[in-house]
Design an enzyme around this catalytic site. Structure first.
Site: not given
Length: 71
Positions: A4-8
């Protein structure tokens, strides 16, 4: 494994670079860049609101069956 949220962080950097180059305006409506987004009363949501998760978009209010993860 769920990630989750790896690309933020990458998205934040890319958006900042586009702003620096004059290609993106945080205060502009998202619909300027993505016209289809303006449907269902979202025409005034700004890029800043969308990127900061403050656009007022609806969330799920009921539990989904376990297999919904794959839909």
């Amino acid at each position: 494994m769920n990630v989750w949220s790896v690309s933020k962080g990458v998205l934040a950097m890319a958006a900042a670079m586009l702003v620096d180059r004059g290609r993106l305006d945080y205060g502009a409506p998202v619909a300027r860049y993505w016209p289809e987004f303006a449907q269902a009363g979202k025409e005034k949501v700004t890029t800043r609101q969308l990127l900061s998760h403050r656009g007022g978009l609806p969330a799920l209010r009921e539990f989904l069956p376990p297999d919904a993860l794959f839909d």
